[in-house]
Design a protein around this motif. Structure first.
Motif, PDB file in Angstrom:
ATOM      1  N   GLY A  98       0.832  -1.195   0.000  1.00 59.12           N
ATOM      2  CA  GLY A  98       0.000   0.000   0.000  1.00 59.12           C
ATOM      3  C   GLY A  98       0.866   1.244   0.000  1.00 59.12           C
ATOM      4  O   GLY A  98       2.071   1.185  -0.271  1.00 59.12           O
ATOM      5  N   ALA A  99       0.233   2.372   0.301  1.00 64.28           N
ATOM      6  CA  ALA A  99       0.929   3.651   0.283  1.00 64.28           C
ATOM      7  C   ALA A  99       0.547   4.462   1.511  1.00 64.28           C
ATOM      8  O   ALA A  99      -0.607   4.433   1.954  1.00 64.28           O
ATOM      9  N   VAL A 100       1.529   5.174   2.041  1.00 62.41           N
ATOM     10  CA  VAL A 100       1.309   6.078   3.171  1.00 62.41           C
ATOM     11  C   VAL A 100       2.017   7.391   2.854  1.00 62.41           C
ATOM     12  O   VAL A 100       3.187   7.397   2.467  1.00 62.41           O
ATOM     13  N   PHE A 101       1.288   8.491   3.006  1.00 65.68           N
ATOM     14  CA  PHE A 101       1.877   9.811   2.833  1.00 65.68           C
ATOM     15  C   PHE A 101       2.039  10.452   4.199  1.00 65.68           C
ATOM     16  O   PHE A 101       1.100  10.493   4.991  1.00 65.68           O
ATOM     17  N   PHE A 118       8.834  19.624  10.893  1.00 69.21           N
ATOM     18  CA  PHE A 118       8.037  18.760  11.766  1.00 69.21           C
ATOM     19  C   PHE A 118       8.596  17.343  11.871  1.00 69.21           C
ATOM     20  O   PHE A 118       8.070  16.533  12.615  1.00 69.21           O
ATOM     21  N   GLY A 119       9.632  17.018  11.119  1.00 73.73           N
ATOM     22  CA  GLY A 119      10.289  15.723  11.279  1.00 73.73           C
ATOM     23  C   GLY A 119       9.849  14.648  10.305  1.00 73.73           C
ATOM     24  O   GLY A 119       9.966  13.456  10.609  1.00 73.73           O
ATOM     25  N   LYS A 120       9.368  15.044   9.125  1.00 70.77           N
ATOM     26  CA  LYS A 120       8.933  14.061   8.142  1.00 70.77           C
ATOM     27  C   LYS A 120      10.097  13.168   7.702  1.00 70.77           C
ATOM     28  O   LYS A 120       9.992  11.941   7.714  1.00 70.77           O
ATOM     29  N   THR A 121      11.198  13.806   7.325  1.00 74.72           N
ATOM     30  CA  THR A 121      12.366  13.051   6.864  1.00 74.72           C
ATOM     31  C   THR A 121      12.942  12.209   7.988  1.00 74.72           C
ATOM     32  O   THR A 121      13.318  11.046   7.781  1.00 74.72           O
ATOM     33  N   ARG A 122      13.030  12.783   9.166  1.00 77.55           N
ATOM     34  CA  ARG A 122      13.563  12.043  10.325  1.00 77.55           C
ATOM     35  C   ARG A 122      12.745  10.783  10.584  1.00 77.55           C
ATOM     36  O   ARG A 122      13.295   9.719  10.888  1.00 77.55           O
ATOM     37  N   LEU A 123      11.430  10.895  10.447  1.00 75.45           N
ATOM     38  CA  LEU A 123      10.538   9.760  10.704  1.00 75.45           C
ATOM     39  C   LEU A 123      10.759   8.647   9.683  1.00 75.45           C
ATOM     40  O   LEU A 123      10.912   7.477  10.050  1.00 75.45           O
ATOM     41  N   VAL A 124      10.787   8.993   8.396  1.00 79.32           N
ATOM     42  CA  VAL A 124      10.918   7.938   7.386  1.00 79.32           C
ATOM     43  C   VAL A 124      12.325   7.350   7.377  1.00 79.32           C
ATOM     44  O   VAL A 124      12.510   6.177   7.041  1.00 79.32           O
ATOM     45  N   GLY A 147      -9.204   5.738  -1.478  1.00 77.81           N
ATOM     46  CA  GLY A 147      -8.981   4.657  -0.524  1.00 77.81           C
ATOM     47  C   GLY A 147      -7.759   3.817  -0.824  1.00 77.81           C
ATOM     48  O   GLY A 147      -7.652   2.683  -0.334  1.00 77.81           O
ATOM     49  N   VAL A 148      -6.792   4.372  -1.587  1.00 76.83           N
ATOM     50  CA  VAL A 148      -5.603   3.596  -1.941  1.00 76.83           C
ATOM     51  C   VAL A 148      -4.375   4.051  -1.152  1.00 76.83           C
ATOM     52  O   VAL A 148      -3.269   3.534  -1.374  1.00 76.83           O
ATOM     53  N   ALA A 149      -4.538   5.007  -0.253  1.00 78.47           N
ATOM     54  CA  ALA A 149      -3.402   5.489   0.534  1.00 78.47           C
ATOM     55  C   ALA A 149      -3.896   5.973   1.892  1.00 78.47           C
ATOM     56  O   ALA A 149      -5.023   6.443   2.034  1.00 78.47           O
ATOM     57  N   SER A 150      -3.020   5.833   2.880  1.00 76.45           N
ATOM     58  CA  SER A 150      -3.257   6.400   4.200  1.00 76.45           C
ATOM     59  C   SER A 150      -2.425   7.664   4.345  1.00 76.45           C
ATOM     60  O   SER A 150      -1.416   7.844   3.656  1.00 76.45           O
ATOM     61  N   VAL A 151      -2.856   8.543   5.237  1.00 80.16           N
ATOM     62  CA  VAL A 151      -2.150   9.801   5.456  1.00 80.16           C
ATOM     63  C   VAL A 151      -1.803   9.925   6.932  1.00 80.16           C
ATOM     64  O   VAL A 151      -2.674   9.785   7.798  1.00 80.16           O
ATOM     65  N   VAL A 152      -0.525  10.162   7.214  1.00 83.12           N
ATOM     66  CA  VAL A 152      -0.060  10.445   8.565  1.00 83.12           C
ATOM     67  C   VAL A 152       0.239  11.937   8.636  1.00 83.12           C
ATOM     68  O   VAL A 152       1.103  12.432   7.918  1.00 83.12           O
TER      69      VAL A 152
END
Length: 270
Positions: A23-26, A33-39, A184-189
């Motif tokens: 699947g996909a998560v954005f 906010f730490g997007k890069t740090r998280l991934v 409905g093909v991706a989740s968003v964080v």
């Protein structure tokens, strides 16, 4: 700090991809906010094959996709898989080892290229799953976004998790995220600012002291100046030493920024 739930969600999604339930998560958030740090933390601890690319500004056609494939293929080599043979001319736009004479209008099709990328990712993830990360998707070129849009629509049943980081600013990438979520093909964080307790914990860990032993004056000023933005807090701490911080005397190359932030707060910065 403050991202345990988000990291757990991503790790669960990656575990599902390892069972051919991709699947996909954005990951969406303001700058700092730490997007890069998280991934990167997700990638660091992953047992899956990791494919990591980053978009840049100004955008370069297919730059994040090419970098992502290079990051994987330089270690494992280019797979000799008969299933990929029909897609090699199209994929040669991203994989130089497959650079051959292309048929204009056929091998230039973005749909053919996107399907080829999907099948190559499936091949890379056939044993342990594959984690594909495209960082700073908001800076990606239109053709890369078209390929990403195709991928997120077709990952169900594949051993691949796609994760993209993106700012919430209006634009093609944000619209891609909204549309994928609606389908409905991706989740968003969505990452939020750190709360006061999380900032205190971040400061305490950085200074290697207990939260309760931090001077209130230091905590209050970091809370005000950092505004709950992990990057701001980290920059304040990185450009000071503990002794200077306790005395609110700055040190480091960003002293001209740290002084007004610590002494006057955000309003004191021009």
């Amino acid at each position: 700090v403050g991202r345990d739930d988000e990291l757990a969600l991503l790790r669960t999604a990656l575990a599902e991809a390892g069972k051919a339930r991709g699947g996909a998560v954005f990951v969406v958030g303001e700058p700092g906010f730490g997007k890069t740090r998280l991934v990167r933390e997700l990638a660091r601890t992953a047992t899956a094959a990791v494919v990591f690319g980053r978009a840049t500004s100004p955008s370069v056609q297919f730059r994040p996709l090419a970098e992502a494939l290079f990051s994987a293929l330089r270690h494992v080599g280019v797979p000799d898989d008969p299933e990929l043979a029909p897609y090699r001319p199209a994929l040669s736009r991203l994989v130089p080892e497959w650079r051959v004479r292309r048929v204009p209008g056929v091998d230039d099709s973005l749909v053919v290229l996107a399907e080829g990328v999907l099948r190559l990712l499936r091949r890379l993830g056939q044993d342990t799953g594959c984690l594909v990360v495209i960082d700073d998707l908001h800076d990606a070129d239109p053709d890369t976004l078209e390929v990403v849009d195709y991928l997120v629509d077709n990952l169900a049943g594949e051993p691949v998790l796609f994760v993209g980081t993106v700012r919430p600013d209006p634009g093609p990438a944000a619209e891609l995220v909204r549309a994928a979520r609606r389908r409905g093909v991706a989740s968003v964080v969505e990452l939020s600012r750190l709360d006061d307790d999380e900032v205190r914990l971040m400061v305490a860990r950085w200074l290697n002291v207990r939260s309760m032993s931090l001077p209130d004056s230091v905590v209050d000023r970091v809370l005000a100046a950092g505004e709950g933005n992990p990057f701001y807090v980290e920059e304040l701490l990185a450009t000071t030493r503990e002794g200077h911080l306790n005395g609110l005397a700055p040190a480091g190359v960003l002293a001209s920024v740290v002084v007004p932030l610590l002494v006057q707060g955000p309003a004191g910065v021009a």
